[in-house]
Write an enzyme that holds these catalytic residues in place. Structure first.
Site, mmCIF file in Angstrom:
data_model
loop_
_atom_site.group_PDB
_atom_site.id
_atom_site.type_symbol
_atom_site.label_atom_id
_atom_site.label_comp_id
_atom_site.label_asym_id
_atom_site.label_seq_id
_atom_site.Cartn_x
_atom_site.Cartn_y
_atom_site.Cartn_z
ATOM 1 N N HIS A 118 39.046 34.141 26.235
ATOM 2 C CA HIS A 118 38.229 34.777 27.282
ATOM 3 C C HIS A 118 38.826 36.166 27.479
ATOM 4 O O HIS A 118 39.749 36.355 28.262
ATOM 5 C CB HIS A 118 38.346 33.911 28.551
ATOM 6 C CG HIS A 118 37.677 34.447 29.763
ATOM 7 N ND1 HIS A 118 36.568 33.848 30.331
ATOM 8 C CD2 HIS A 118 37.954 35.513 30.573
ATOM 9 C CE1 HIS A 118 36.204 34.507 31.416
ATOM 10 N NE2 HIS A 118 37.038 35.526 31.585
ATOM 11 N N ASP A 148 31.200 35.472 35.780
ATOM 12 C CA ASP A 148 32.179 36.560 35.648
ATOM 13 C C ASP A 148 31.461 37.910 35.693
ATOM 14 O O ASP A 148 31.957 38.883 36.279
ATOM 15 C CB ASP A 148 32.930 36.401 34.314
ATOM 16 C CG ASP A 148 34.327 36.969 34.348
ATOM 17 O OD1 ASP A 148 34.568 37.877 35.164
ATOM 18 O OD2 ASP A 148 35.181 36.534 33.553
ATOM 19 N N CYS A 188 36.989 41.059 37.434
ATOM 20 C CA CYS A 188 37.497 40.134 38.453
ATOM 21 C C CYS A 188 37.758 40.922 39.723
ATOM 22 O O CYS A 188 38.442 41.934 39.691
ATOM 23 C CB CYS A 188 38.785 39.468 37.961
ATOM 24 S SG CYS A 188 39.530 38.406 39.222
ATOM 25 N N ASN A 212 33.793 41.205 30.371
ATOM 26 C CA ASN A 212 34.195 40.427 29.191
ATOM 27 C C ASN A 212 33.670 41.098 27.932
ATOM 28 O O ASN A 212 32.762 41.920 27.991
ATOM 29 C CB ASN A 212 33.567 39.025 29.239
ATOM 30 C CG ASN A 212 34.087 38.211 30.376
ATOM 31 O OD1 ASN A 212 33.621 38.343 31.493
ATOM 32 N ND2 ASN A 212 35.071 37.380 30.108
HETATM 33 P P1 HMG Z 1 42.171 30.404 51.506
HETATM 34 O O1 HMG Z 1 41.775 31.466 52.482
HETATM 35 O O2 HMG Z 1 43.615 30.183 51.262
HETATM 36 O O3 HMG Z 1 41.478 28.999 51.787
HETATM 37 O O4 HMG Z 1 41.467 30.751 50.136
HETATM 38 P P2 HMG Z 1 41.245 28.120 53.031
HETATM 39 O O5 HMG Z 1 41.229 26.717 52.544
HETATM 40 O O6 HMG Z 1 42.210 28.497 54.117
HETATM 41 O O7 HMG Z 1 39.753 28.502 53.488
HETATM 42 C C1 HMG Z 1 39.418 29.762 54.025
HETATM 43 C C2 HMG Z 1 37.943 29.787 54.334
HETATM 44 O O8 HMG Z 1 37.193 29.661 53.124
HETATM 45 C C3 HMG Z 1 37.495 28.609 55.211
HETATM 46 O O9 HMG Z 1 36.385 29.076 55.965
HETATM 47 C C4 HMG Z 1 37.006 27.598 54.218
HETATM 48 O O10 HMG Z 1 36.062 26.704 54.743
HETATM 49 C C5 HMG Z 1 36.383 28.467 53.152
HETATM 50 P P3 HMG Z 1 36.546 29.463 57.535
HETATM 51 O O11 HMG Z 1 37.091 28.241 58.169
HETATM 52 O O12 HMG Z 1 37.529 30.621 57.555
HETATM 53 O O13 HMG Z 1 35.164 29.832 57.931
HETATM 54 N N1 HMG Z 1 36.426 27.842 51.828
HETATM 55 C C6 HMG Z 1 35.358 27.673 51.052
HETATM 56 N N2 HMG Z 1 34.050 27.980 51.209
HETATM 57 C C7 HMG Z 1 33.217 27.665 50.200
HETATM 58 N N3 HMG Z 1 33.620 27.073 49.043
HETATM 59 C C8 HMG Z 1 34.912 26.743 48.859
HETATM 60 C C9 HMG Z 1 35.836 27.045 49.891
HETATM 61 N N4 HMG Z 1 37.156 26.866 50.013
HETATM 62 C C10 HMG Z 1 37.505 27.348 51.205
HETATM 63 N N5 HMG Z 1 35.299 26.159 47.726
HETATM 64 C C11 HMG Z 1 40.422 30.036 48.102
HETATM 65 C C12 HMG Z 1 41.641 29.929 48.989
HETATM 66 C C13 HMG Z 1 40.776 29.404 46.772
HETATM 67 C C14 HMG Z 1 39.263 29.307 48.748
HETATM 68 C C15 HMG Z 1 40.074 31.545 47.934
HETATM 69 O O14 HMG Z 1 41.221 32.213 47.538
HETATM 70 C C16 HMG Z 1 38.987 31.796 46.942
HETATM 71 O O15 HMG Z 1 37.842 31.442 47.165
HETATM 72 N N6 HMG Z 1 39.329 32.447 45.795
HETATM 73 C C17 HMG Z 1 38.384 32.666 44.728
HETATM 74 C C18 HMG Z 1 38.701 33.936 44.011
HETATM 75 C C19 HMG Z 1 37.755 34.098 42.844
HETATM 76 O O16 HMG Z 1 36.669 33.543 42.804
HETATM 77 N N7 HMG Z 1 38.176 34.937 41.855
HETATM 78 C C20 HMG Z 1 37.385 35.185 40.701
HETATM 79 C C21 HMG Z 1 37.307 34.020 39.755
HETATM 80 S S1 HMG Z 1 38.747 33.869 38.710
HETATM 81 C C22 HMG Z 1 38.437 34.974 37.419
HETATM 82 O O17 HMG Z 1 37.526 35.750 37.480
HETATM 83 C C23 HMG Z 1 39.298 34.884 36.195
HETATM 84 C C24 HMG Z 1 38.577 34.205 35.017
HETATM 85 O O18 HMG Z 1 37.380 34.889 34.694
HETATM 86 C C25 HMG Z 1 39.495 34.196 33.784
HETATM 87 C C26 HMG Z 1 40.096 35.590 33.448
HETATM 88 O O19 HMG Z 1 39.327 36.545 33.261
HETATM 89 O O20 HMG Z 1 41.324 35.660 33.405
HETATM 90 C C27 HMG Z 1 38.213 32.752 35.348
HETATM 91 MG MG MG Z 2 37.214 36.638 33.461
#
Ligand code: HMG
Ligand code: MG
Length: 295
Positions: free
Chosen positions: A205, A14, A238, A247
């Site tokens: 969190h 994070d 984020c 955090n």
């Molecule tokens: P999408 O575009 O809908 O997914 O994204 P897709 O399945 O169509 O894939 C798009 C491209 O990403 C493809 O590549 C996939 O291969 C690749 P391309 O064919 O275009 O070259 N791909 C991946 N590559 C590596 N690892 C993977 C993966 N999956 C797909 N796992 C997706 C959907 C979920 C992948 C995208 O939206 C994403 O990665 N989101 C992550 C966002 C994120 O990390 N946010 C921060 C974390 S959450 C947070 O901080 C909150 C928290 O702290 C709690 C709080 O504070 O509230 C936890």
């Molecule tokens: Mg967070």
């Protein structure tokens, strides 16, 4: 009630996912190893997400495979889909985390699907992890407010927390993603969610955007919560919640716990030393009153 608090150190994930600079594998590993040396027993080391969405986490595979591990430390990673969980487990993650949210708007911006679709997507992730005997943590974001849609009804938070728990998440972490909550809201949150998820399975969190995180964590501790997510030096935010700060700083929580005679197992000077090189590389000051006071 136990006087020990289990701290989940989320700084390497994070804390670093929102920085303009992408840190090298070496810098991240040095940070993680120093956190373990300081006594952190649960460390979230990265995310197996799309590198197009969060380029800062693109080297999580190298980080996990190359770090020197301590046998009593759990190294975990975020995995949004089956591709992510396969990679994380292949790289040796001890635990994985799926991340949903109580708000439709945030779910769409953060993981590009509806809440219902996110649940469908999580099922094979949990099944795959369980088949490999890897515990799954469940995050619920936007529990006290959404950056896109504002107020989030408590019943929506309870619903998703309950669903993730029933799907097999062994622990549910409640995220105030944009750090807007108050102690009164925290009290209501813990009372409501603990009717569906046992309180010893709940973590908090809290981001510290409005300076309320420590007060909110204390409220949660007084309500019986014993697992708290924090980030060394208060790093973080984020990428899909603009304006949200880091955090609660691990230092600020450890200092408070020490003062209360509660136990975290973390050595404060060693913790402060752990984030120093990262702050130097990123050219940012610590977002922690305790870190600044003790330097
Ligand atoms: P999408 O575009 O809908 O997914 O994204 P897709 O399945 O169509 O894939 C798009 C491209 O990403 C493809 O590549 C996939 O291969 C690749 P391309 O064919 O275009 O070259 N791909 C991946 N590559 C590596 N690892 C993977 C993966 N999956 C797909 N796992 C997706 C959907 C979920 C992948 C995208 O939206 C994403 O990665 N989101 C992550 C966002 C994120 O990390 N946010 C921060 C974390 S959450 C947070 O901080 C909150 C928290 O702290 C709690 C709080 O504070 O509230 C936890
Ligand atoms: Mg967070």
């Amino acid at each position: 009630m136990s006087d020990s608090i289990s701290i989940v150190e989320v700084g390497p994930r994070d804390g670093l996912q929102n920085e303009a600079t992408c840190l090298s594998t070496t810098d991240k590993i040095q940070f993680i190893e120093a956190l373990a040396q300081a006594g952190c027993k649960r460390i979230e080391v990265g995310s197996f997400v799309s590198p197009k969405w969060v380029p800062q986490m693109a080297n999580s595979d190298a980080v996990l495979t190359q770090l020197n591990r301590q046998s009593d430390v759990t190294y975990s990673a975020l995995t949004p889909n089956i591709h992510g969980v396969e990679q994380a487990i292949a790289c040796g993650a001890d635990e994985i985390a799926i991340f949903g949210a109580a708000s439709e708007a945030f779910t769409q911006k953060n993981i590009n699907c509806t809440i219902a679709q996110s649940i469908e997507r999580f099922i094979p992730v949990i099944t795959y992890a369980q088949a490999h005997s890897i515990p799954v943590r469940g995050y619920v974001s936007t529990v006290m407010g959404c950056p896109y849609s504002g107020e989030v009804p408590l019943r929506d938070v309870v619903n998703i927390a309950k669903q993730l728990y029933e799907l097999g998440c062994y622990e549910i972490s409640l995220g105030d993603t944009i750090g807007v909550g108050s102690p009164t809201q925290t009290q209501a949150l813990i009372s409501a969610v603990s009717t569906e998820v046992p309180i010893n399975k709940l973590a908090v969190h809290f981001h510290n955007t409005y300076g309320q995180a420590l007060a909110n964590v204390l409220t949660a501790i007084n309500a019986g919560v014993r697992i708290v997510d924090t980030s060394a030096a208060g790093l973080g935010g984020c990428p899909y919640a603009h304006g949200a700060s880091g955090n609660l700083a691990t230092e600020d929580l450890v200092y408070m716990l020490n003062g209360m005679g509660m136990h975290s197992g973390i050595d404060l000077p060693a913790l402060i030393a752990a984030s120093k090189p990262i702050l130097h590389t990123l050219k940012i000051p610590p977002a922690s009153a305790v870190n600044i006071a003790m330097r």
